[in-house]
Motif scaffolding. Structure first.
Motif, PDB file in Angstrom:
ATOM      1  N   VAL A  93       1.069  -1.115   0.079  1.00 43.73           N
ATOM      2  CA  VAL A  93      -0.077   0.087  -0.061  1.00 43.73           C
ATOM      3  C   VAL A  93       0.930   1.197  -0.212  1.00 43.73           C
ATOM      4  N   SER A  94       2.032   1.408   0.896  1.00 43.90           N
ATOM      5  CA  SER A  94       2.982   2.328   0.776  1.00 43.90           C
ATOM      6  C   SER A  94       3.465   2.548  -0.520  1.00 43.90           C
ATOM      7  N   LEU A  95       4.032   1.488  -1.174  1.00 48.41           N
ATOM      8  CA  LEU A  95       4.585   1.667  -2.523  1.00 48.41           C
ATOM      9  C   LEU A  95       3.513   2.189  -3.529  1.00 48.41           C
ATOM     10  N   LEU A  96       2.119   1.940  -3.375  1.00 46.64           N
ATOM     11  CA  LEU A  96       1.214   2.360  -4.373  1.00 46.64           C
ATOM     12  C   LEU A  96       0.872   3.787  -4.225  1.00 46.64           C
ATOM     13  N   GLY A  97       0.994   4.240  -2.603  1.00 48.05           N
ATOM     14  CA  GLY A  97       0.941   5.796  -2.613  1.00 48.05           C
ATOM     15  C   GLY A  97       1.920   6.565  -2.942  1.00 48.05           C
ATOM     16  N   LEU A  98       3.352   5.834  -2.902  1.00 48.22           N
ATOM     17  CA  LEU A  98       4.348   6.605  -3.533  1.00 48.22           C
ATOM     18  C   LEU A  98       4.238   6.769  -5.057  1.00 48.22           C
ATOM     19  N   ASN A 111      -0.367  13.217  -6.840  1.00 46.59           N
ATOM     20  CA  ASN A 111      -1.527  14.091  -6.295  1.00 46.59           C
ATOM     21  C   ASN A 111      -2.542  14.609  -7.467  1.00 46.59           C
ATOM     22  N   PHE A 112      -1.751  14.908  -8.347  1.00 48.17           N
ATOM     23  CA  PHE A 112      -2.776  15.574  -9.520  1.00 48.17           C
ATOM     24  C   PHE A 112      -3.677  14.340 -10.393  1.00 48.17           C
ATOM     25  N   ALA A 113      -3.262  13.159  -9.917  1.00 45.35           N
ATOM     26  CA  ALA A 113      -4.059  12.162 -10.523  1.00 45.35           C
ATOM     27  C   ALA A 113      -4.909  11.614  -9.372  1.00 45.35           C
ATOM     28  N   LEU A 114      -4.566  11.781  -8.172  1.00 46.21           N
ATOM     29  CA  LEU A 114      -5.336  11.142  -6.911  1.00 46.21           C
ATOM     30  C   LEU A 114      -6.454  12.155  -6.858  1.00 46.21           C
ATOM     31  N   GLY A 115      -6.233  13.586  -6.734  1.00 48.88           N
ATOM     32  CA  GLY A 115      -7.436  14.626  -6.608  1.00 48.88           C
ATOM     33  C   GLY A 115      -8.552  14.481  -7.604  1.00 48.88           C
ATOM     34  N   PRO A 116      -8.564  14.263  -8.681  1.00 48.56           N
ATOM     35  CA  PRO A 116      -9.598  14.079  -9.652  1.00 48.56           C
ATOM     36  C   PRO A 116     -10.376  12.668  -9.422  1.00 48.56           C
ATOM     37  N   ILE A 117      -9.735  11.807  -9.141  1.00 46.98           N
ATOM     38  CA  ILE A 117     -10.420  10.389  -8.788  1.00 46.98           C
ATOM     39  C   ILE A 117     -11.162  10.593  -7.491  1.00 46.98           C
ATOM     40  N   GLY A 161      -1.368  11.510   1.153  1.00 43.45           N
ATOM     41  CA  GLY A 161      -1.211  10.197   0.721  1.00 43.45           C
ATOM     42  C   GLY A 161       0.251   9.747   0.457  1.00 43.45           C
ATOM     43  N   ALA A 162       0.910  10.567  -0.254  1.00 45.31           N
ATOM     44  CA  ALA A 162       2.208  10.376  -0.867  1.00 45.31           C
ATOM     45  C   ALA A 162       3.266  10.562   0.719  1.00 45.31           C
ATOM     46  N   LEU A 163       2.990  11.512   1.338  1.00 48.54           N
ATOM     47  CA  LEU A 163       3.753  11.668   2.742  1.00 48.54           C
ATOM     48  C   LEU A 163       3.506  10.536   3.669  1.00 48.54           C
ATOM     49  N   ALA A 164       2.156   9.960   3.743  1.00 47.15           N
ATOM     50  CA  ALA A 164       1.927   8.987   4.775  1.00 47.15           C
ATOM     51  C   ALA A 164       2.860   7.722   3.937  1.00 47.15           C
ATOM     52  N   ALA A 165       2.775   7.397   2.930  1.00 48.98           N
ATOM     53  CA  ALA A 165       3.755   6.427   2.291  1.00 48.98           C
ATOM     54  C   ALA A 165       5.234   6.303   2.520  1.00 48.98           C
ATOM     55  N   ILE A 166       5.691   7.636   2.579  1.00 48.72           N
ATOM     56  CA  ILE A 166       7.091   7.802   2.879  1.00 48.72           C
ATOM     57  C   ILE A 166       7.349   7.780   4.275  1.00 48.72           C
ATOM     58  N   LEU A 167       6.470   8.432   5.154  1.00 45.67           N
ATOM     59  CA  LEU A 167       6.617   8.109   6.805  1.00 45.67           C
ATOM     60  C   LEU A 167       6.314   6.705   7.197  1.00 45.67           C
ATOM     61  N   THR A 168       5.422   5.921   6.527  1.00 42.71           N
ATOM     62  CA  THR A 168       5.317   4.474   6.950  1.00 42.71           C
ATOM     63  C   THR A 168       6.524   3.690   6.670  1.00 42.71           C
ATOM     64  N   GLY A 211       3.150  21.069  -2.913  1.00 43.71           N
ATOM     65  CA  GLY A 211       1.907  20.332  -3.382  1.00 43.71           C
ATOM     66  C   GLY A 211       0.687  21.089  -3.165  1.00 43.71           C
ATOM     67  N   ALA A 212       0.640  22.171  -2.412  1.00 41.67           N
ATOM     68  CA  ALA A 212      -0.497  23.076  -2.195  1.00 41.67           C
ATOM     69  C   ALA A 212      -0.700  23.839  -3.677  1.00 41.67           C
ATOM     70  N   VAL A 213       0.067  23.981  -4.433  1.00 44.34           N
ATOM     71  CA  VAL A 213       0.004  24.742  -5.684  1.00 44.34           C
ATOM     72  C   VAL A 213      -0.908  23.978  -6.663  1.00 44.34           C
ATOM     73  N   VAL A 214      -0.740  22.634  -6.644  1.00 51.74           N
ATOM     74  CA  VAL A 214      -1.509  21.731  -7.459  1.00 51.74           C
ATOM     75  C   VAL A 214      -2.823  21.366  -6.791  1.00 51.74           C
ATOM     76  N   THR A 215      -2.705  21.017  -5.655  1.00 56.13           N
ATOM     77  CA  THR A 215      -4.036  20.671  -4.894  1.00 56.13           C
ATOM     78  C   THR A 215      -5.001  21.741  -4.747  1.00 56.13           C
ATOM     79  N   GLU A 216      -4.643  22.812  -4.603  1.00 52.40           N
ATOM     80  CA  GLU A 216      -5.573  24.157  -4.538  1.00 52.40           C
ATOM     81  C   GLU A 216      -6.123  24.487  -6.026  1.00 52.40           C
ATOM     82  N   THR A 217      -5.334  24.343  -7.098  1.00 52.73           N
ATOM     83  CA  THR A 217      -6.145  24.378  -8.273  1.00 52.73           C
ATOM     84  C   THR A 217      -6.981  23.268  -8.792  1.00 52.73           C
TER      85      THR A 217
END
Length: 348
Positions: A178-183, A187-193, A225-232, A288-294
């Motif tokens: 799951v962590s590999l999947l998160g990495l 975020n520009f693909a996860l957000g629209p999904i 999500g990506a940060l959670a994968a790295i920290l895990t 990442g806030a630049v992409v996510t806020e957009t």
């Protein structure tokens, strides 16, 4: 010399031989520790002051590079603001009003003089003070960033500890997958999904806005999500190292509950590399806030910076970069404080 008992014992790696097996410490040693603890705030303040002095040139360099790069980008912000039908006299008057008719080095000196006096300039697009515009958008970006960090910590710490405790078993392999999947998922693909599934199809959460806590759920998951994968992965590696130490075996031999051994003693010693990653990745969250806020149409500094770049709004771009840079430096200074809280040996 009469001795007294110091209780309870806290098991820290490196302090094991000194504090265990005997919990009796002489009064001379206690007096010495009191002197050290009295000096700790002074040494910590000196260290933070030195770190702050080192980071100021970095902030100056970042803002200076952005200043010169954005002036090298083709395009005239005054022409874009007034339109193609504007006369030559109107264009020259607008350039003079914003100081854009001056040489580049003169504009640079005037900009830093304004910054030192708290004046970030006038926005070309919004015709308002840059400081007021950034201050109005800054709270949303800060809330979103810390919400994403909270999501990452809530997901990563229990998952990393569980993975370390169940090494090479099915749940360890599942968490690693799951962590590999998160990495691998940007975020520009996860957000629209997430928008399509939770907002449009199920209707559980709003797509955009900032009125309530529900508006931060999808953007925070997208950024965290990506940060959670790295920290895990980081928590798992650090906990595997700590759980094999002698003080952990001693704590278990003393009959301490497993939860106390893991979360109170082992996790505290494992926090140093984790805090380092959090401090470094906080900058990635701000970026990442630049992409996510957009994606979610959030009224934050990230989306504001995209609009400013599109409109060649020089002063607004520089103000956004300055706000993000100051935030990143402040978080790194706070991380240094957390180092000494997590492991008192660093303060010595």
């Amino acid at each position: 010399m009469t001795c007294r008992k110091i209780w309870p014992i806290t098991f820290h790696r490196g302090c094991f031989q000194e504090s265990f097996p005997s919990p009796r410490v002489c009064r001379a040693r206690v007096f010495q520790l009191q002197i050290i603890n009295y000096k700790l705030p002074i040494s910590l303040l000196r260290s933070l002051t030195t770190r702050l002095l080192y980071t100021l040139p970095v902030l100056w360099l970042v803002v200076s590079v952005v200043f010169f790069l954005i002036h090298l980008v083709p395009g005239d912000p005054i022409q874009q603001m007034l339109g193609e039908g504007a006369g030559t006299a109107d264009l020259q008057a607008a350039r003079h009003a914003y100081g854009l008719d001056l040489p580049l080095h003169t504009q640079y000196v005037r900009y830093w003089k304004g910054v030192l006096h708290g004046d970030l300039g006038q926005s070309i697009r919004f015709s308002d003070n840059v400081g007021h515009i950034v201050a109005a958008r800054y709270p949303y970006t800060l809330k979103l960033t810390f919400a994403s960090l909270f999501v990452a910590l809530v997901l990563s710490i229990p998952a990393g500890i569980r993975s370390a405790q169940r090494r090479n078993r099915w749940d360890d392999r599942f968490i690693s997958f799951v962590s590999l999947l998160g990495l691998s998922f940007p975020n520009f693909a996860l957000g629209p999904i997430l928008i399509l599934f939770f907002a449009i199809k199920l209707g559980w959460l709003p797509v955009s806005g900032s009125g309530s806590l529900a508006h931060f759920v999808l953007p925070a998951i997208t950024m965290g999500g990506a940060l959670a994968a790295i920290l895990t992965r980081m928590v798992r590696t650090s906990m595997l190292e700590e759980l094999s130490q002698d003080y952990v075996r001693t704590a278990r031999a003393k009959g301490l509950p497993e939860r106390t051994v893991v979360y109170k003693h082992a996790l505290r010693n494992a926090l140093i590399p984790i805090l380092t990653v959090i401090g470094l990745q906080f900058g990635a969250l701000l970026a990442g806030a630049v992409v996510t806020e957009t994606i979610f149409s959030g009224p934050g500094v990230g989306r504001l910076m995209i609009q400013a770049i599109s409109n060649r709004d020089y002063y607004l771009v520089q103000g956004c970069i300055l706000a993000i840079g100051i935030t990143y430096l402040a978080v790194n200074l706070f991380t240094d404080v957390l180092y000494s809280v997590a492991n008192p040996r660093i303060r010595q």
